[in-house]
Enzyme design. Structure first.
Site, PDB file in Angstrom:
ATOM      1  N   TYR A 136      10.132  -2.267   3.674  1.00  0.00           N
ATOM      2  CA  TYR A 136       9.633  -3.626   3.474  1.00  0.00           C
ATOM      3  C   TYR A 136      10.684  -4.682   3.789  1.00  0.00           C
ATOM      4  CZ  TYR A 136       5.178  -2.676   1.081  1.00  0.00           C
ATOM      5  OH  TYR A 136       3.907  -2.314   0.777  1.00  0.00           O
ATOM      6  N   LYS A 186      10.004  11.900   0.864  1.00  0.00           N
ATOM      7  CA  LYS A 186       9.733  12.638   2.105  1.00  0.00           C
ATOM      8  C   LYS A 186      11.085  13.173   2.600  1.00  0.00           C
ATOM      9  CE  LYS A 186       6.915  13.930   5.437  1.00  0.00           C
ATOM     10  NZ  LYS A 186       5.827  14.924   5.244  1.00  0.00           N
ATOM     11  N   ASP A 218       3.130  13.550   0.981  1.00  0.00           N
ATOM     12  CA  ASP A 218       1.824  14.021   1.481  1.00  0.00           C
ATOM     13  C   ASP A 218       1.159  14.924   0.443  1.00  0.00           C
ATOM     14  OD1 ASP A 218       3.916  15.802   1.997  1.00  0.00           O
ATOM     15  OD2 ASP A 218       3.183  16.436   3.965  1.00  0.00           O
ATOM     16  N   ASP A 242       3.108   1.756  -2.880  1.00  0.00           N
ATOM     17  CA  ASP A 242       2.007   0.857  -2.504  1.00  0.00           C
ATOM     18  C   ASP A 242       0.758   1.685  -2.228  1.00  0.00           C
ATOM     19  OD1 ASP A 242       0.670  -1.512  -1.600  1.00  0.00           O
ATOM     20  OD2 ASP A 242       1.112  -0.931   0.471  1.00  0.00           O
ATOM     21  N   ASP A 246      -2.942   2.362  -4.785  1.00  0.00           N
ATOM     22  CA  ASP A 246      -4.331   2.078  -4.385  1.00  0.00           C
ATOM     23  C   ASP A 246      -5.174   3.343  -4.525  1.00  0.00           C
ATOM     24  OD1 ASP A 246      -3.662  -0.566  -3.577  1.00  0.00           O
ATOM     25  OD2 ASP A 246      -5.001  -0.456  -1.844  1.00  0.00           O
TER      26      ASP A 246
HETATM   27  C1  IPM Z   1       0.619  -4.904  -3.180  1.00  0.00           C
HETATM   28  C2  IPM Z   1       0.315  -5.506  -1.830  1.00  0.00           C
HETATM   29  C3  IPM Z   1       1.570  -6.088  -1.203  1.00  0.00           C
HETATM   30  C4  IPM Z   1       2.533  -4.928  -0.959  1.00  0.00           C
HETATM   31  C5  IPM Z   1       1.378  -6.878   0.103  1.00  0.00           C
HETATM   32  C6  IPM Z   1       0.351  -7.970  -0.056  1.00  0.00           C
HETATM   33  C7  IPM Z   1       2.655  -7.455   0.599  1.00  0.00           C
HETATM   34  O1  IPM Z   1      -0.292  -4.572  -1.005  1.00  0.00           O
HETATM   35  O2  IPM Z   1       1.155  -5.603  -4.037  1.00  0.00           O
HETATM   36  O3  IPM Z   1       0.293  -3.736  -3.396  1.00  0.00           O
HETATM   37  O4  IPM Z   1       2.452  -4.247   0.076  1.00  0.00           O
HETATM   38  O5  IPM Z   1       3.400  -4.711  -1.808  1.00  0.00           O
HETATM   39 MN    MN Z   2      -0.882  -2.738  -2.036  1.00  0.00          MN
END
Ligand code: IPM
Ligand code: MN
Ligand code: NAD
Length: 352
Positions: A136, A186, A218, A242, A246
């Protein structure tokens, strides 16, 4: 007590409105609330996604509640002007390196998970995501190769000290839970991950009471849907964290349910300074329709109350109110229900 609210773009203002109502209901004595622009809306109003006055407001607060940023109309701006730079800028300028992303099953939601109910029931994981480093924040750019092609690049790296401090956060968190820490990397391919693993092992010597394991990312993605109950605390880098968070949200049932805390070292009069946000984005596909689930936002407020304002009892009250609303079947479209943003807010307020 001072807090700053940054609603942002898309569904950000819609879900922030419900968090504001919860705050008003709690009626905390001596609380001062500021509001600032971030993201696409800040770019439109001030020419920058993270205006100096917004950054100053964050610095002056005990905690920041962040909605979401991101606007498809801004996707072709130069990268430093894109809405997402607001969140990245706040995280790095404020030294918020530790991102706590809890994913726990709610009673009554087992059937809404993307997993089989008996598998979903077991999920109770805390993802500790490093937030100030990795690919990042490395050097990035576009260049031309010798053969004349365009080439994009982003350097992935972690310094030892960066891994050490997030490792300490994660080991301490594991100590306060079931005492199991799984480090996800990884290391079979990446030098960044080899260093990560070596430092984690090093730090583990100070936490003999925590059972440490390692898993390749993975496999971790696979195990998270095969048997999420095996995890207690996961510690991982910025990019892997990240993605896995999700994914974890759908094991619980919806991305509209997962809150997060971004913490650093700065202490305030009441706790640790931090920024709190749902893990989801601005959801442009449903923005402006009153359909967004505000629960992740409200649960982020609960984390702010706990970590930055030292109001554990209020945090628990808010979390219980959300859990009860879910148990009573107040479900948004993201969970197969029909409740809109305000209706979900109403249900939480009623519980309070
Ligand atoms: C999160 C988001 C952010 C990230 C983006 C919007 C920069 O996806 O907070 O999970 O990748 O950290
Ligand atoms: Mn995210
Ligand atoms: P997203 O999380 O915004 O949306 C993904 C999907 O989940 C969409 O279908 C959306 O409708 C749904 N969803 C998300 N939150 C929801 C909620 N509270 N209730 C109901 N449904 C919800 O991810 P994306 O579509 O990849 O990104 C959209 C924009 O948001 C992009 O500009 C991205 O960069 C940005 N983003 C910002 C943040 C943040 O501000 N923290 C996080 C992730 C993405």
């Amino acid at each position: 007590m001072k807090i700053a609210l940054f609603p942002g773009d898309g569904i950000g203002p819609e879900i922030m409105e419900q968090a504001r109502r919860v705050l008003a209901k709690l009626d905390l004595p001596g609380l001062v609330v500021f509001e600032g622009d971030v993201g696409g809306i800040a770019y439109k109003r001030h020419g920058h996604p993270l205006p100096q006055e917004t950054l100053d407001m964050a610095k002056a607060a005990d905690g920041v509640l962040f909605g979401a940023v991101g606007d498809p109309a801004c996707d072709n701006l130069e990268r430093h002007l894109r809405p997402e730079q607001a969140i990245l800028g706040l995280r790095s300028h404020l030294g918020l390196f530790a991102n706590l992303r809890p994913a726990t099953m709610f009673a009554g939601l087992e059937d809404m998970s993307a997993l089989k109910p008996e598998v979903a029931r077991e999920i109770d994981v805390l993802i500790v995501r490093e937030l100030n480093g990795d690919v990042y924040f490395g050097e990035k750019g576009m260049r031309t190769t010798k053969s004349g092609e365009r080439e994009g690049y982003d350097i992935m790296s972690y310094a030892e000290s960066e891994v050490r401090r997030i490792a300490q956060t994660a080991f301490r968190a594991a100590r306060g839970r079931k005492g199991r820490l799984c480090s996800v990397d990884k290391a079979n391919v990446l030098e960044t991950s080899q260093l990560w693993r070596d430092v984690i092992v090093d730090v583990s010597a100070d936490y003999p009471d925590v059972a440490l394991s390692h898993m390749y990312v993975d496999n971790a993605a696979m195990q998270l849907v095969r048997n999420p109950g095996q995890f207690d605390v996961i510690v991982t880098g910025n990019l892997f964290g990240d993605i896995l968070s999700d994914q974890a949200s759908m094991c619980v049932g919806s991305i509209g349910l997962l809150a997060s805390a971004a913490l650093g070292e700065r202490q305030t009069d009441y706790g640790t300074f931090g920024m709190y946000e749902p893990i989801h984005g601005s959801a442009p596909d449903i923005a402006g329709q009153g359909k967004a689930n505000p629960m992740a936002m409200i649960l982020s407020l609960a984390m702010l109350l706990r970590h930055s304002l030292g109001r554990e009892a209020d945090a628990l009250r808010v979390e219980k109110a959300v859990a009860q609303a879910l148990e009573d079947g107040v479900l948004g479209a993201d969970l197969g229900g029909t409740a809109g943003t305000a209706e979900i807010g109403n249900a939480v307020l009623e519980q309070l």
